[in-house]
Design an enzyme around this catalytic site. Structure first.
Site, PDB file in Angstrom:
ATOM      1  N   ASP A  49      -4.659   5.129   5.955  1.00 19.20           N
ATOM      2  CA  ASP A  49      -5.251   6.326   6.559  1.00 19.20           C
ATOM      3  C   ASP A  49      -6.299   5.866   7.569  1.00 19.20           C
ATOM      4  OD1 ASP A  49      -6.675   8.672   7.039  1.00 19.20           O
ATOM      5  OD2 ASP A  49      -6.494   9.420   5.014  1.00 19.20           O
ATOM      6  N   PHE A  93      -2.837  15.605   4.659  1.00 20.06           N
ATOM      7  CA  PHE A  93      -3.056  15.031   3.339  1.00 20.06           C
ATOM      8  C   PHE A  93      -1.746  15.146   2.565  1.00 20.06           C
ATOM      9  CE2 PHE A  93      -4.332  14.917  -1.088  1.00 20.06           C
ATOM     10  CZ  PHE A  93      -5.091  13.768  -1.082  1.00 20.06           C
ATOM     11  N   GLU A 153       0.848  -1.204   0.000  1.00 16.55           N
ATOM     12  CA  GLU A 153       0.000   0.000   0.000  1.00 16.55           C
ATOM     13  C   GLU A 153       0.881   1.250   0.000  1.00 16.55           C
ATOM     14  OE1 GLU A 153      -2.733   1.425  -0.274  1.00 16.55           O
ATOM     15  OE2 GLU A 153      -4.401   0.442   0.715  1.00 16.55           O
ATOM     16  N   ASP A 154       0.364   2.323  -0.543  1.00 17.77           N
ATOM     17  CA  ASP A 154       1.067   3.601  -0.456  1.00 17.77           C
ATOM     18  C   ASP A 154       0.883   4.209   0.935  1.00 17.77           C
ATOM     19  OD1 ASP A 154      -1.659   3.974  -0.879  1.00 17.77           O
ATOM     20  OD2 ASP A 154      -1.425   5.552  -2.380  1.00 17.77           O
ATOM     21  N   ARG A 178       1.013  12.544  -8.734  1.00 19.27           N
ATOM     22  CA  ARG A 178       1.628  11.222  -8.531  1.00 19.27           C
ATOM     23  C   ARG A 178       3.074  11.192  -9.016  1.00 19.27           C
ATOM     24  NH1 ARG A 178      -2.593   7.694  -7.275  1.00 19.27           N
ATOM     25  NH2 ARG A 178      -4.553   8.018  -8.374  1.00 19.27           N
TER      26      ARG A 178
HETATM   27  P1  IMP Z   1      -8.078   4.554   3.889  1.00 21.45           P
HETATM   28  O1  IMP Z   1      -9.135   3.583   3.422  1.00 21.45           O
HETATM   29  O2  IMP Z   1      -8.671   5.758   4.552  1.00 21.45           O
HETATM   30  O3  IMP Z   1      -6.994   3.910   4.729  1.00 21.45           O
HETATM   31  O4  IMP Z   1      -7.415   5.158   2.589  1.00 21.45           O
HETATM   32  C1  IMP Z   1      -6.473   4.466   1.868  1.00 21.45           C
HETATM   33  C2  IMP Z   1      -6.335   4.967   0.445  1.00 21.45           C
HETATM   34  O5  IMP Z   1      -6.749   6.331   0.294  1.00 21.45           O
HETATM   35  C3  IMP Z   1      -4.876   4.932   0.084  1.00 21.45           C
HETATM   36  O6  IMP Z   1      -4.568   3.729  -0.557  1.00 21.45           O
HETATM   37  C4  IMP Z   1      -4.709   6.142  -0.803  1.00 21.45           C
HETATM   38  O7  IMP Z   1      -4.940   5.782  -2.140  1.00 21.45           O
HETATM   39  C5  IMP Z   1      -5.767   7.111  -0.353  1.00 21.45           C
HETATM   40  N1  IMP Z   1      -5.222   8.100   0.606  1.00 21.45           N
HETATM   41  C6  IMP Z   1      -5.308   8.087   1.951  1.00 21.45           C
HETATM   42  N2  IMP Z   1      -4.689   9.141   2.500  1.00 21.45           N
HETATM   43  C7  IMP Z   1      -4.165   9.835   1.466  1.00 21.45           C
HETATM   44  C8  IMP Z   1      -3.357  11.041   1.387  1.00 21.45           C
HETATM   45  O8  IMP Z   1      -2.993  11.679   2.380  1.00 21.45           O
HETATM   46  N3  IMP Z   1      -2.996  11.400   0.131  1.00 21.45           N
HETATM   47  C9  IMP Z   1      -3.380  10.738  -0.996  1.00 21.45           C
HETATM   48  N4  IMP Z   1      -4.112   9.626  -0.959  1.00 21.45           N
HETATM   49  C10 IMP Z   1      -4.500   9.171   0.249  1.00 21.45           C
END
Ligand code: IMP
Length: 181
Positions: free
Chosen positions: A105, A155, A101-102, A168
């Site tokens: 969050d 963010f 994963e990148d 990106r």
């Molecule tokens: P989660 O489901 O809230 O954990 O979000 C995960 C996905 O949302 C990641 O795989 C990212 O693609 C995107 N994401 C979450 N936080 C960020 C951020 O700060 N910048 C850009 N993309 C984010």
């Protein structure tokens, strides 16, 4: 250094040199932990493609790569609603899976992906995420074994991460100057 993407300003958070060094260490750890196994790296598209490209070059053991694509973000807010965009094309039964994963969050996306993978009955599942926002994680994820950097609740963009599809391509990672409420 300050950059602008769309309607937002971003400041430098992590330089590529720093990111590369950390990835080298994660690679060493993975090579040790998965010695004599043939793990499958499952990259979560789109965000993880830059990280996975650098990470895989540090892997010296036999391994395979596949991808999954889901959508959960709108602009700079996690929508909480996750939809499938591309399924995993590989059979993961009895395999050692490493989800790449990148960023984690809220953890909702990861939880969704882990459920899908678990249904295939792999031998093991571990998650390797470049970034982790520990302050706002809403889901307990015990599979999160490898983390590049813990970052504050900002963010972020760059190094594969986007804001409204943009940013990106930046080598470094930047954080939003003010979090939109
Ligand atoms: P989660 O489901 O809230 O954990 O979000 C995960 C996905 O949302 C990641 O795989 C990212 O693609 C995107 N994401 C979450 N936080 C960020 C951020 O700060 N910048 C850009 N993309 C984010």
């Amino acid at each position: 250094m300050r950059i602008q993407i769309d309607d937002k300003d971003f400041d430098l958070l992590l330089e590529y040199d720093q990111i590369k060094k950390r990835i080298r260490l994660i690679g060493i750890q993975l090579n040790l932990d998965f010695e004599n196994r043939i793990p499958v790296f499952v990259g979560v598209l789109n965000g993880s493609f830059v990280f996975l490209a650098d990470l895989i070059k540090e892997i010296t053991i036999a391994s395979e790569v596949t991808f999954v694509k889901v959508k959960s973000y709108n602009g700079d807010q996690s929508s909480g609603v996750i939809s499938d965009e591309m399924d995993i094309s590989m059979d993961l039964k009895d395999r050692d899976v490493i989800v790449v994963e990148d960023i984690v969050d809220t953890g909702k996306t990861l939880k969704y992906i882990l459920e899908k993978i678990k249904a295939q009955k792999p031998a093991s599942i571990n998650v390797c995420s470049l970034l982790f926002k520990p302050n706002i994680i809403e889901e307990e994820i015990e599979e999160l074994t490898y983390v590049g950097f813990e970052i504050p609740n900002d963010f972020v963009v760059g190094y594969g991460l986007d804001y409204n599809g943009l940013g990106r391509n930046f080598k470094d990672i930047y954080k939003a100057v003010a979090l939109k409420k």
